[in-house]
Design a protein around this motif. Sequence first.
Motif, PDB file in Angstrom:
ATOM      1  N   LEU A 627       0.894  -1.273   0.029  1.00  0.00           N
ATOM      2  CA  LEU A 627      -0.031  -0.195   0.146  1.00  0.00           C
ATOM      3  C   LEU A 627       1.059   1.186   0.136  1.00  0.00           C
ATOM      4  CD1 LEU A 627      -2.857   0.894   0.208  1.00  0.00           C
ATOM      5  CD2 LEU A 627      -2.798   0.978   2.592  1.00  0.00           C
ATOM      6  N   SER A 628       1.784   1.138   0.926  1.00  0.00           N
ATOM      7  CA  SER A 628       2.462   2.421   1.082  1.00  0.00           C
ATOM      8  C   SER A 628       3.629   2.689  -0.226  1.00  0.00           C
ATOM      9  CB  SER A 628       3.741   2.410   2.030  1.00  0.00           C
ATOM     10  OG  SER A 628       4.349   1.247   1.715  1.00  0.00           O
ATOM     11  N   ALA A 629       3.903   1.742  -0.895  1.00  0.00           N
ATOM     12  CA  ALA A 629       4.595   1.969  -2.240  1.00  0.00           C
ATOM     13  C   ALA A 629       3.655   2.608  -3.167  1.00  0.00           C
ATOM     14  CB  ALA A 629       5.198   0.713  -2.806  1.00  0.00           C
ATOM     15  N   THR A 630       2.434   2.245  -3.307  1.00  0.00           N
ATOM     16  CA  THR A 630       1.515   2.361  -4.369  1.00  0.00           C
ATOM     17  C   THR A 630       0.906   3.924  -4.056  1.00  0.00           C
ATOM     18  OG1 THR A 630       0.590   0.347  -4.059  1.00  0.00           O
ATOM     19  CG2 THR A 630      -0.895   1.913  -5.391  1.00  0.00           C
ATOM     20  N   LEU A 631       0.989   4.104  -2.536  1.00  0.00           N
ATOM     21  CA  LEU A 631       0.468   5.472  -2.323  1.00  0.00           C
ATOM     22  C   LEU A 631       1.609   6.679  -2.776  1.00  0.00           C
ATOM     23  CD1 LEU A 631      -1.337   5.556   1.165  1.00  0.00           C
ATOM     24  CD2 LEU A 631      -1.829   6.755  -1.152  1.00  0.00           C
ATOM     25  N   ARG A 632       2.895   6.060  -2.611  1.00  0.00           N
ATOM     26  CA  ARG A 632       3.893   6.771  -2.745  1.00  0.00           C
ATOM     27  C   ARG A 632       3.908   7.299  -4.296  1.00  0.00           C
ATOM     28  NH1 ARG A 632       7.772   4.423  -0.105  1.00  0.00           N
ATOM     29  NH2 ARG A 632       8.883   3.546  -1.997  1.00  0.00           N
ATOM     30  N   ARG A 633       3.682   6.282  -5.036  1.00  0.00           N
ATOM     31  CA  ARG A 633       3.632   6.394  -6.636  1.00  0.00           C
ATOM     32  C   ARG A 633       2.922   7.288  -7.001  1.00  0.00           C
ATOM     33  NH1 ARG A 633       4.818   1.122  -7.217  1.00  0.00           N
ATOM     34  NH2 ARG A 633       2.912   0.363  -7.612  1.00  0.00           N
ATOM     35  N   THR A 634       1.543   7.111  -6.433  1.00  0.00           N
ATOM     36  CA  THR A 634       0.422   8.121  -6.931  1.00  0.00           C
ATOM     37  C   THR A 634       0.890   9.342  -6.487  1.00  0.00           C
ATOM     38  OG1 THR A 634      -0.821   6.064  -6.167  1.00  0.00           O
ATOM     39  CG2 THR A 634      -2.183   8.186  -6.746  1.00  0.00           C
ATOM     40  N   LEU A 635       1.198   9.780  -5.500  1.00  0.00           N
ATOM     41  CA  LEU A 635       1.503  10.885  -4.951  1.00  0.00           C
ATOM     42  C   LEU A 635       2.553  11.674  -6.191  1.00  0.00           C
ATOM     43  CD1 LEU A 635       1.459  11.026  -1.003  1.00  0.00           C
ATOM     44  CD2 LEU A 635       0.077  12.213  -2.897  1.00  0.00           C
ATOM     45  N   THR A 636       3.858  10.872  -6.362  1.00  0.00           N
ATOM     46  CA  THR A 636       4.715  11.504  -7.000  1.00  0.00           C
ATOM     47  C   THR A 636       4.115  11.732  -8.463  1.00  0.00           C
ATOM     48  OG1 THR A 636       5.464   9.379  -6.939  1.00  0.00           O
ATOM     49  CG2 THR A 636       7.073  10.875  -6.659  1.00  0.00           C
ATOM     50  N   GLN A 637       3.331  10.968  -8.987  1.00  0.00           N
ATOM     51  CA  GLN A 637       2.802  11.076 -10.417  1.00  0.00           C
ATOM     52  C   GLN A 637       1.910  12.374 -10.458  1.00  0.00           C
ATOM     53  OE1 GLN A 637       1.277   7.554 -11.406  1.00  0.00           O
ATOM     54  NE2 GLN A 637       3.260   6.509 -11.823  1.00  0.00           N
ATOM     55  N   SER A 638       0.934  12.321  -9.262  1.00  0.00           N
ATOM     56  CA  SER A 638      -0.006  13.556  -9.344  1.00  0.00           C
ATOM     57  C   SER A 638       0.854  14.843  -9.293  1.00  0.00           C
ATOM     58  CB  SER A 638      -0.972  13.268  -8.247  1.00  0.00           C
ATOM     59  OG  SER A 638      -0.333  13.046  -7.143  1.00  0.00           O
ATOM     60  N   ALA A 639       1.529  14.866  -8.508  1.00  0.00           N
ATOM     61  CA  ALA A 639       2.597  15.969  -8.297  1.00  0.00           C
ATOM     62  C   ALA A 639       3.447  16.494  -9.512  1.00  0.00           C
ATOM     63  CB  ALA A 639       3.858  15.852  -7.115  1.00  0.00           C
ATOM     64  N   ALA A 640       3.874  15.508 -10.364  1.00  0.00           N
ATOM     65  CA  ALA A 640       4.502  15.703 -11.641  1.00  0.00           C
ATOM     66  C   ALA A 640       3.302  16.212 -12.580  1.00  0.00           C
ATOM     67  CB  ALA A 640       5.043  14.263 -12.285  1.00  0.00           C
ATOM     68  N   ALA A 641       2.136  15.647 -12.496  1.00  0.00           N
ATOM     69  CA  ALA A 641       1.042  16.180 -13.434  1.00  0.00           C
ATOM     70  C   ALA A 641       0.764  17.559 -13.236  1.00  0.00           C
ATOM     71  CB  ALA A 641      -0.135  15.484 -13.272  1.00  0.00           C
ATOM     72  N   LEU A 642       0.626  17.907 -11.742  1.00  0.00           N
ATOM     73  CA  LEU A 642       0.446  19.354 -11.297  1.00  0.00           C
ATOM     74  C   LEU A 642       1.445  20.155 -11.692  1.00  0.00           C
ATOM     75  CD1 LEU A 642      -1.996  20.292  -9.660  1.00  0.00           C
ATOM     76  CD2 LEU A 642      -0.158  20.653  -7.921  1.00  0.00           C
ATOM     77  N   MET A 643       2.817  19.837 -11.723  1.00  0.00           N
ATOM     78  CA  MET A 643       3.813  20.700 -12.103  1.00  0.00           C
ATOM     79  C   MET A 643       3.766  20.982 -13.591  1.00  0.00           C
ATOM     80  SD  MET A 643       5.241  21.572  -9.465  1.00  0.00           S
ATOM     81  CE  MET A 643       6.370  22.715 -10.016  1.00  0.00           C
ATOM     82  N   TRP A 644       3.377  19.655 -14.478  1.00  0.00           N
ATOM     83  CA  TRP A 644       3.283  19.984 -15.878  1.00  0.00           C
ATOM     84  C   TRP A 644       2.321  21.006 -16.291  1.00  0.00           C
ATOM     85  CZ3 TRP A 644      -0.249  18.900 -19.539  1.00  0.00           C
ATOM     86  CH2 TRP A 644       0.175  18.774 -20.926  1.00  0.00           C
ATOM     87  N   SER A 645       1.054  20.844 -15.626  1.00  0.00           N
ATOM     88  CA  SER A 645       0.092  21.779 -15.988  1.00  0.00           C
ATOM     89  C   SER A 645       0.244  23.366 -15.612  1.00  0.00           C
ATOM     90  CB  SER A 645      -1.302  21.528 -15.093  1.00  0.00           C
ATOM     91  OG  SER A 645      -1.232  21.685 -13.847  1.00  0.00           O
ATOM     92  N   LEU A 646       1.050  23.157 -14.527  1.00  0.00           N
ATOM     93  CA  LEU A 646       1.454  24.850 -14.023  1.00  0.00           C
ATOM     94  C   LEU A 646       2.166  25.337 -15.267  1.00  0.00           C
ATOM     95  CD1 LEU A 646       2.351  25.001 -10.123  1.00  0.00           C
ATOM     96  CD2 LEU A 646       0.935  26.436 -11.481  1.00  0.00           C
ATOM     97  N   ARG A 647       3.348  24.613 -15.577  1.00  0.00           N
ATOM     98  CA  ARG A 647       4.071  25.007 -16.687  1.00  0.00           C
ATOM     99  C   ARG A 647       3.319  25.484 -17.896  1.00  0.00           C
ATOM    100  NH1 ARG A 647       7.763  20.545 -17.880  1.00  0.00           N
ATOM    101  NH2 ARG A 647       7.269  20.426 -20.152  1.00  0.00           N
TER     102      ARG A 647
END
Lengths: 682, 184
Positions: A627-647
Amino acid sequence: MLTIHDRIEEFLAADLHNELSESEREELHTHLMECAGCRDLHKQEQVINKALQGTLEHSKPLFGFEQRILGAFRNRVPYRKRNVGSFFLNATRSRAAQLAGAAIVLLTLFEIGQHVTGETNENPWRTLFVSRKPPAARATAAAAAAQSSWTAHAQVFAANESTNPTAPSPTAAPILAADPVASPKATVANTPVAVESSPGESTREDNTARANAPEDATANAATAQATPAPLIGGNDERKLIRNASLDLEVRSFDDALQSITDLAKAAGGYIATNSSEKQENGKLRGEIVVKVLPDNLDDFLGKLRGLGELKNQTLATQDVSKQYLDTDARLRNARVVEQRLVDMLEKNSGRVSDLLQVEKELGRVREQIEQMEGELKFMESQVQFATVTIRLAEKDMGAPAGFLIKERVQLALFVPEVEKVYATIRGFASDVVQISNAALDHDASGRVSARISMLVAPEESDNVIAKIRAMGRVTNFQVQSQRVARGGQGMAADAKTEWDKVELNITISREDDEPARQQTSLSVRAADVNGATKQLGAIAQTGQGKIRSSTFSRHPNGAEFSSVSLRIPLKNYNAVMQSLASLGKLENITVHREDRPGDVSDEQSAPADVTVTVYSQGNIVAPETGLSATLRRTLTQSAAALMWSLRMVGVALASVAPWALLVAIAFAVIIAVRRFLRARAG
Amino acid sequence: MKAADYELYFAAIHGDQEAFEMVIRKLSRPLFAIAFGALQNREEAEDTVQDAFVKAWKGRWRVRDAHKFPAWIGAIVRHRAHDILMRRKTIPLDEQFNEISSGQAQFWLADAERHQQVHAALATLPELHRSALVLRYLEGTDYATIERLLGVSNGALRGILGRALATMRKRLKPKLEGLHVNHS
């Protein structure tokens, strides 16, 4: 003329309809009295008349018909006032208006065209007018002159008679002068000479001029007659050398030569030289020089044309009169000198040395005389006979003498041992097989290939090629044959065809280097990779193939890979694939087949490559689970998506920003100006 | 043609609407006769004449020569009638005549059969003959006018009418045997 009986139907109808004239009616009734048949018809016709009247009485249009028609017309055609527009519309329909319009358009186009081309000087209207004016003016002037000065003409006539009584043309003027009033215009039209000489003051000069004219004319005629005289009569005054040369295309050289000989004899001439030459294709070409009497030259040339097609003709005349006369004069002079010297010798008074001197001088003079006499004789011979050079060529001169068929064969040979085959083929060399080029290449990677070029006698070529083809696999086999015309161009039905030596180019390569016809790659999952690889070797052997390469590798996670490349003949492909299936499950099969159209090689023995990858599964475990690994992966991916849209937002802003700035500045300027204006007004 | 007629036609051709209405008054009956000759139906004939006038007005500028105006408009009527005839070809003739006769007054019932026979005989005539005959009998038009309207040459009409009447006679002869007309 048709009688009334024949046209009774017409008459009866017209009678019933009251459309007969008085006389016609009388005629009809007289006929009816006489003719019982027509009377009967008359009665029947009356019955029909009544019947028709009675019937059609009831077919008249119903009451109010005209009103209805009118009303309908008014409904459907709105009433229009006649205005200027309709006037013009109607005007365009009149033919006169159309013609005028067309004329205006043409004139406009004409004017525009004149402007464009810039031909302003040449106004055709003016030239038309001017060119029309003079004849009229001339005619009237002529008439006036004829009326006023006919006496002058008469005097002139008298003068003419005294100077040149036989001149024919001046009589035209007296005719005009004698009868000036009767029809001056007709005379003007008929005798243009009179028109030109009409001005009264200058008639005398004119007339003398005209009186001179006939004399000139006769003089000219005399010279004209004199000119051809030497040609015809052989007058000594003119020495003309006439030469002609012509090119003729004839059917047969010999026949033409015979005809020319006959013609030359007939024209009082002879054949001076005759040369002919046979071409490669059997056609004759030659030159004939004929001497004919100059008088007969033109006739002779005309007859020559009948022999064949005339390609070219030149006729030259050279006047050597002056040269001849000069030489003649000098000759006479020399003769006089000679005579004097002879006299001197005969006197024989003086010293011997003087005599010797005279003798020597005499010799020189005689030599000159002989030379000049020779020259004169040559010239005379040239003048006496015209030279005609005839170049004869037979038809189809350019047809080829024969054709040569050149064959070029190219083949690529794949054999197990290149050197051996190379040596064998070189051994073919004999008097019918000629090896022109042979090369054996060992390149840096150890590949061996060879090239051999040979010339083979045509009758032996098939045999040699078959022998070579039997040595290995032939993939590229090309035969080019070329037909070359010899000694000319174009077609010739009866030309011989010969075969040239066959040029044979052979490329020999190792059979391993032959590109595979079919390439297959697949993977097999097996527990025992090593064992499976060994099995592969056995399969290759049973399939008459061999292993070209094999690799083996082991991954850190325990997976083993073995890649084996087999080459087998295509005919065993299916069998090999089936035995491969016994190794394990076949995966990722890809087959690439290359069929070259026009490939001559044997399909059955064509090589097929099979690349087999045997692998065993290692310890394939995902690095992180839970679970923790899945959560971590999800968070990193969403953060990356957010940064991308900001850009992306940043990019959008950056693209809009300059425009926003521009608009803001504009607004600011407008507001400032307004404020300034208001402040001024306040 | 009379000079007055010529003036009238000329004005009509050149767009004088009043003159054209005069022409309508003058020519509508003969033209009706032509149309009726072709169609043998009053309503259709009337429609045809109406259409022909409107068409003539619209295309009046095509007529270059006012002398030929009557023949021209006559041709329009004949073409128009021909078109209608082609379109209705399937309707049998008898029914039409029944229809026509039924419109007649009651006391003509005795004659109804005879009228029908005459119409049937008319229907067999060539179109030109029929038009000429109907023009003559329906309106009593004189020969010169008929010639002008039908565009036939001077004098040809006599032959046409003579032949038409003869044909009628041959057709009706057996049927009219019993019929006697007082002949003075």
